[in-house]
Scaffold this motif. Structure first.
Motif, PDB file in Angstrom:
ATOM      1  N   SER A 183      23.265  32.703  52.980  1.00 54.66           N
ATOM      2  CA  SER A 183      22.723  31.345  52.872  1.00 54.66           C
ATOM      3  C   SER A 183      23.470  30.580  51.784  1.00 54.66           C
ATOM      4  O   SER A 183      24.076  31.167  50.890  1.00 54.66           O
ATOM      5  N   ILE A 184      23.394  29.272  51.866  1.00 56.50           N
ATOM      6  CA  ILE A 184      24.085  28.440  50.881  1.00 56.50           C
ATOM      7  C   ILE A 184      23.519  28.660  49.480  1.00 56.50           C
ATOM      8  O   ILE A 184      24.253  28.627  48.497  1.00 56.50           O
ATOM      9  N   GLU A 228      22.496  31.427  48.262  1.00 53.67           N
ATOM     10  CA  GLU A 228      23.095  32.658  47.731  1.00 53.67           C
ATOM     11  C   GLU A 228      24.506  32.392  47.208  1.00 53.67           C
ATOM     12  O   GLU A 228      24.951  33.034  46.275  1.00 53.67           O
ATOM     13  N   GLU A 229      25.181  31.438  47.811  1.00 53.82           N
ATOM     14  CA  GLU A 229      26.545  31.095  47.387  1.00 53.82           C
ATOM     15  C   GLU A 229      26.575  30.278  46.102  1.00 53.82           C
ATOM     16  O   GLU A 229      27.380  30.548  45.220  1.00 53.82           O
ATOM     17  N   VAL A 230      25.725  29.250  46.015  1.00 56.60           N
ATOM     18  CA  VAL A 230      25.803  28.338  44.866  1.00 56.60           C
ATOM     19  C   VAL A 230      24.717  28.584  43.831  1.00 56.60           C
ATOM     20  O   VAL A 230      24.803  28.085  42.722  1.00 56.60           O
ATOM     21  N   GLY A 231      23.694  29.334  44.196  1.00 59.12           N
ATOM     22  CA  GLY A 231      22.603  29.602  43.264  1.00 59.12           C
ATOM     23  C   GLY A 231      21.567  28.498  43.268  1.00 59.12           C
ATOM     24  O   GLY A 231      21.815  27.382  43.713  1.00 59.12           O
ATOM     25  N   ALA A 232      20.395  28.823  42.785  1.00 59.76           N
ATOM     26  CA  ALA A 232      19.306  27.844  42.688  1.00 59.76           C
ATOM     27  C   ALA A 232      19.443  27.057  41.395  1.00 59.76           C
ATOM     28  O   ALA A 232      20.099  27.493  40.454  1.00 59.76           O
ATOM     29  N   GLY A 233      18.820  25.903  41.356  1.00 58.56           N
ATOM     30  CA  GLY A 233      18.827  25.087  40.145  1.00 58.56           C
ATOM     31  C   GLY A 233      19.740  23.892  40.279  1.00 58.56           C
ATOM     32  O   GLY A 233      20.186  23.539  41.362  1.00 58.56           O
ATOM     33  N   VAL A 234      20.024  23.271  39.160  1.00 54.55           N
ATOM     34  CA  VAL A 234      20.859  22.077  39.138  1.00 54.55           C
ATOM     35  C   VAL A 234      22.308  22.492  39.378  1.00 54.55           C
ATOM     36  O   VAL A 234      22.817  23.397  38.714  1.00 54.55           O
ATOM     37  N   ILE A 235      22.956  21.844  40.347  1.00 54.84           N
ATOM     38  CA  ILE A 235      24.364  22.118  40.616  1.00 54.84           C
ATOM     39  C   ILE A 235      25.161  20.830  40.500  1.00 54.84           C
ATOM     40  O   ILE A 235      24.631  19.737  40.667  1.00 54.84           O
ATOM     41  N   THR A 236      26.443  20.970  40.214  1.00 52.96           N
ATOM     42  CA  THR A 236      27.333  19.817  40.068  1.00 52.96           C
ATOM     43  C   THR A 236      28.693  20.141  40.675  1.00 52.96           C
ATOM     44  O   THR A 236      28.972  21.291  41.017  1.00 52.96           O
ATOM     45  N   ASP A 281      32.014  21.029  42.425  1.00 54.39           N
ATOM     46  CA  ASP A 281      32.426  21.753  43.619  1.00 54.39           C
ATOM     47  C   ASP A 281      31.260  22.398  44.345  1.00 54.39           C
ATOM     48  O   ASP A 281      31.284  22.531  45.571  1.00 54.39           O
ATOM     49  N   LYS A 282      30.234  22.801  43.617  1.00 53.29           N
ATOM     50  CA  LYS A 282      29.074  23.415  44.269  1.00 53.29           C
ATOM     51  C   LYS A 282      28.331  22.405  45.143  1.00 53.29           C
ATOM     52  O   LYS A 282      27.846  22.743  46.217  1.00 53.29           O
ATOM     53  N   VAL A 283      28.253  21.161  44.697  1.00 55.89           N
ATOM     54  CA  VAL A 283      27.613  20.115  45.496  1.00 55.89           C
ATOM     55  C   VAL A 283      28.405  19.896  46.781  1.00 55.89           C
ATOM     56  O   VAL A 283      27.828  19.817  47.877  1.00 55.89           O
ATOM     57  N   GLU A 339      29.223  20.462  52.658  1.00 53.40           N
ATOM     58  CA  GLU A 339      30.051  21.002  53.738  1.00 53.40           C
ATOM     59  C   GLU A 339      29.281  22.009  54.584  1.00 53.40           C
ATOM     60  O   GLU A 339      29.407  22.034  55.806  1.00 53.40           O
ATOM     61  N   HIS A 340      28.474  22.842  53.932  1.00 55.60           N
ATOM     62  CA  HIS A 340      27.662  23.832  54.652  1.00 55.60           C
ATOM     63  C   HIS A 340      26.654  23.121  55.556  1.00 55.60           C
ATOM     64  O   HIS A 340      26.478  23.499  56.717  1.00 55.60           O
ATOM     65  N   ALA A 341      26.019  22.081  55.038  1.00 53.33           N
ATOM     66  CA  ALA A 341      25.046  21.323  55.833  1.00 53.33           C
ATOM     67  C   ALA A 341      25.728  20.691  57.054  1.00 53.33           C
ATOM     68  O   ALA A 341      25.204  20.755  58.163  1.00 53.33           O
TER      69      ALA A 341
END
Length: 92
Positions: free
Chosen positions: A2-3, A5-13, A15-17, A22-24
């Motif tokens: 899942s996305i 698992e790739e970027v982690g939970a919480g606030v992202i900024t 490249d992770k955004v 892109e995943h969506a």
């Protein structure tokens, strides 16, 4: 994988955004932007996203940010900064 698992939970900024967007797009789903005006609405939105194991965007407007930050802040760009800082604080 899942996305989250790739970027982690919480606030992202950064490249992770972009990775989440892109995943969506690749998997045909939308990411809701929830307009939050208080810690209560931010917490409710995050609880719902957690329950669905889904990413969300916490959105703040000038007026909502001024309300979120308190009556001492005028409805200006300062209010937006304060509102965003409040959202980040609630998320962590």
């Amino acid at each position: 994988m899942s996305i989250l698992e790739e970027v982690g939970a919480g606030v992202i900024t950064g490249d992770k955004v972009i990775k989440v967007f892109e995943h969506a797009q690749a998997h045909g789903y939308a990411i809701p932007a929830i307009n939050v005006t208080s810690s209560s609405t931010a917490n409710a939105a995050m609880e719902a996203a957690k329950g669905l194991n889904s990413p969300i965007i916490l959105q703040v407007s000038n007026g909502g940010s001024a309300f979120f930050a308190g009556k001492g802040i005028s409805n200006t760009n300062q209010a937006v900064r304060e509102g965003v800082q409040s959202c980040v604080g609630v998320c962590q």
